[in-house]
Design a protein around this motif. Structure first.
Motif, PDB file in Angstrom:
ATOM      1  N   VAL A   6       0.844  -1.197   0.000  1.00  0.00           N
ATOM      2  CA  VAL A   6       0.000   0.000   0.000  1.00  0.00           C
ATOM      3  C   VAL A   6       0.878   1.244   0.000  1.00  0.00           C
ATOM      4  CG1 VAL A   6      -1.627   1.358   1.391  1.00  0.00           C
ATOM      5  CG2 VAL A   6      -2.007  -1.088   1.069  1.00  0.00           C
ATOM      6  N   SER A   7       1.859   1.271   0.877  1.00  0.00           N
ATOM      7  CA  SER A   7       2.757   2.425   0.965  1.00  0.00           C
ATOM      8  C   SER A   7       3.493   2.637  -0.350  1.00  0.00           C
ATOM      9  CB  SER A   7       3.768   2.235   2.097  1.00  0.00           C
ATOM     10  OG  SER A   7       3.102   2.174   3.331  1.00  0.00           O
ATOM     11  N   ARG A   8       3.987   1.576  -0.931  1.00  0.00           N
ATOM     12  CA  ARG A   8       4.724   1.658  -2.194  1.00  0.00           C
ATOM     13  C   ARG A   8       3.814   2.186  -3.310  1.00  0.00           C
ATOM     14  NH1 ARG A   8       6.283  -3.430  -2.632  1.00  0.00           N
ATOM     15  NH2 ARG A   8       8.126  -3.105  -1.378  1.00  0.00           N
ATOM     16  N   MET A  80      -5.517  14.262   1.816  1.00  0.00           N
ATOM     17  CA  MET A  80      -6.965  14.076   1.948  1.00  0.00           C
ATOM     18  C   MET A  80      -7.413  12.779   1.268  1.00  0.00           C
ATOM     19  SD  MET A  80      -7.869  16.363   3.961  1.00  0.00           S
ATOM     20  CE  MET A  80      -9.539  15.745   3.993  1.00  0.00           C
ATOM     21  N   LEU A  81      -6.802  12.441   0.151  1.00  0.00           N
ATOM     22  CA  LEU A  81      -7.104  11.174  -0.514  1.00  0.00           C
ATOM     23  C   LEU A  81      -6.762  10.000   0.402  1.00  0.00           C
ATOM     24  CD1 LEU A  81      -7.819   9.548  -3.169  1.00  0.00           C
ATOM     25  CD2 LEU A  81      -5.346   9.557  -3.571  1.00  0.00           C
ATOM     26  N   LEU A  82      -5.596  10.088   1.051  1.00  0.00           N
ATOM     27  CA  LEU A  82      -5.211   9.041   2.004  1.00  0.00           C
ATOM     28  C   LEU A  82      -6.264   8.915   3.099  1.00  0.00           C
ATOM     29  CD1 LEU A  82      -1.376   9.707   2.468  1.00  0.00           C
ATOM     30  CD2 LEU A  82      -2.451   7.898   1.126  1.00  0.00           C
ATOM     31  N   PHE A  83      -6.733  10.043   3.591  1.00  0.00           N
ATOM     32  CA  PHE A  83      -7.758  10.013   4.636  1.00  0.00           C
ATOM     33  C   PHE A  83      -9.045   9.374   4.109  1.00  0.00           C
ATOM     34  CE2 PHE A  83     -11.443  11.652   6.832  1.00  0.00           C
ATOM     35  CZ  PHE A  83     -11.125  11.364   8.143  1.00  0.00           C
ATOM     36  N   LEU A  91       0.826   6.959   6.240  1.00  0.00           N
ATOM     37  CA  LEU A  91       1.562   8.153   5.811  1.00  0.00           C
ATOM     38  C   LEU A  91       3.073   8.030   6.001  1.00  0.00           C
ATOM     39  CD1 LEU A  91       1.386  11.009   4.666  1.00  0.00           C
ATOM     40  CD2 LEU A  91       1.187  11.841   7.000  1.00  0.00           C
ATOM     41  N   ARG A  92       3.518   7.530   7.150  1.00  0.00           N
ATOM     42  CA  ARG A  92       4.962   7.423   7.394  1.00  0.00           C
ATOM     43  C   ARG A  92       5.614   6.458   6.396  1.00  0.00           C
ATOM     44  NH1 ARG A  92       2.948   8.613  12.190  1.00  0.00           N
ATOM     45  NH2 ARG A  92       4.016  10.154  13.475  1.00  0.00           N
ATOM     46  N   TYR A  98       8.538   7.169  -0.671  1.00  0.00           N
ATOM     47  CA  TYR A  98       8.686   8.319  -1.564  1.00  0.00           C
ATOM     48  C   TYR A  98      10.133   8.818  -1.539  1.00  0.00           C
ATOM     49  CZ  TYR A  98       7.722  12.547  -4.152  1.00  0.00           C
ATOM     50  OH  TYR A  98       7.739  13.527  -5.117  1.00  0.00           O
ATOM     51  N   LYS A  99      10.718   8.876  -0.354  1.00  0.00           N
ATOM     52  CA  LYS A  99      12.120   9.304  -0.241  1.00  0.00           C
ATOM     53  C   LYS A  99      13.039   8.375  -1.020  1.00  0.00           C
ATOM     54  CE  LYS A  99      11.732  11.349   4.360  1.00  0.00           C
ATOM     55  NZ  LYS A  99      12.139  11.209   5.759  1.00  0.00           N
TER      56      LYS A  99
END
Length: 183
Positions: A6-8, A80-83, A91-92, A98-99
């Motif tokens: 999901v994070s990726r 907001m999309l994540l929310f 998020l973390r 992303y980094k």
């Protein structure tokens, strides 16, 4: 495993937008700002993430906070999309991925150098240059000490481990002796 995928996925989506608009570094910094905001205000993070609170109230709080920041509209919309998708808790992880993607885009790789004793700045720089030559990328080196290594160094770049420690050499010798091999 689901958390990582999901994070990726979300990090890649934001990266594509960042590349399209030439704002990858700005978005990186802004994601960091949001994470820092949550780190500095754990009550805010809990108020936004906790499903025990009414979703509309949580959304209003997040919108109000984001409006007071200087974040770009893209990053505000992304948060907001994540929310809205129930992914704000990722998020973390998204920020971390992303980094990594931003560093890859710039040709930068992070490496860890562990030594038994403190290395001189000159030695550290020579090792960094050697790693840069080997990887073909600019290397950011995190230096640590571990006296248990006895001597030598261990370097990690992603999945690649270069182990030149005395401790590992002694363990290898011991295993060879156990098997009856001549060292």
């Amino acid at each position: 495993m689901k958390n990582l995928s999901v994070s990726r996925r979300y990090a890649k989506a934001l990266m594509l937008i960042g590349k399209e608009y030439g704002q990858t570094d700005q978005y990186r910094n802004e994601l960091d700002e949001v994470v820092d905001l949550f780190d500095a205000n754990p009550e805010l993070e809990m108020a936004v993430i906790n499903p025990l609170f009414d979703k509309n109230d949580r959304r209003r709080v997040l919108v109000a906070v984001l409006e007071k920041t200087e974040l770009s509209r893209i990053v505000q919309s992304f948060v907001m999309l994540l929310f809205d998708k129930g992914r704000i808790g990722f998020l973390r992880g998204i920020c971390d991925f992303y980094k990594q993607l931003a560093d890859e885009l710039k040709g930068v790789v992070h490496a860890t150098l562990v030594s038994a004793t403190q290395l001189s700045a000159e030695a550290t720089e020579k090792i960094r240059e050697g790693l840069a030559k080997r990887t073909g990328k600019d290397v950011i080196l995190d230096v640590e000490q571990d006296p248990e290594l006895i001597g030598g160094i261990v370097t990690r770049i992603g999945d690649l481990v270069l182990d030149g420690s005395v401790k590992t050499q002694l363990l290898n010798m011991r295993e060879s002796l156990k098997r009856g091999e001549i060292v």
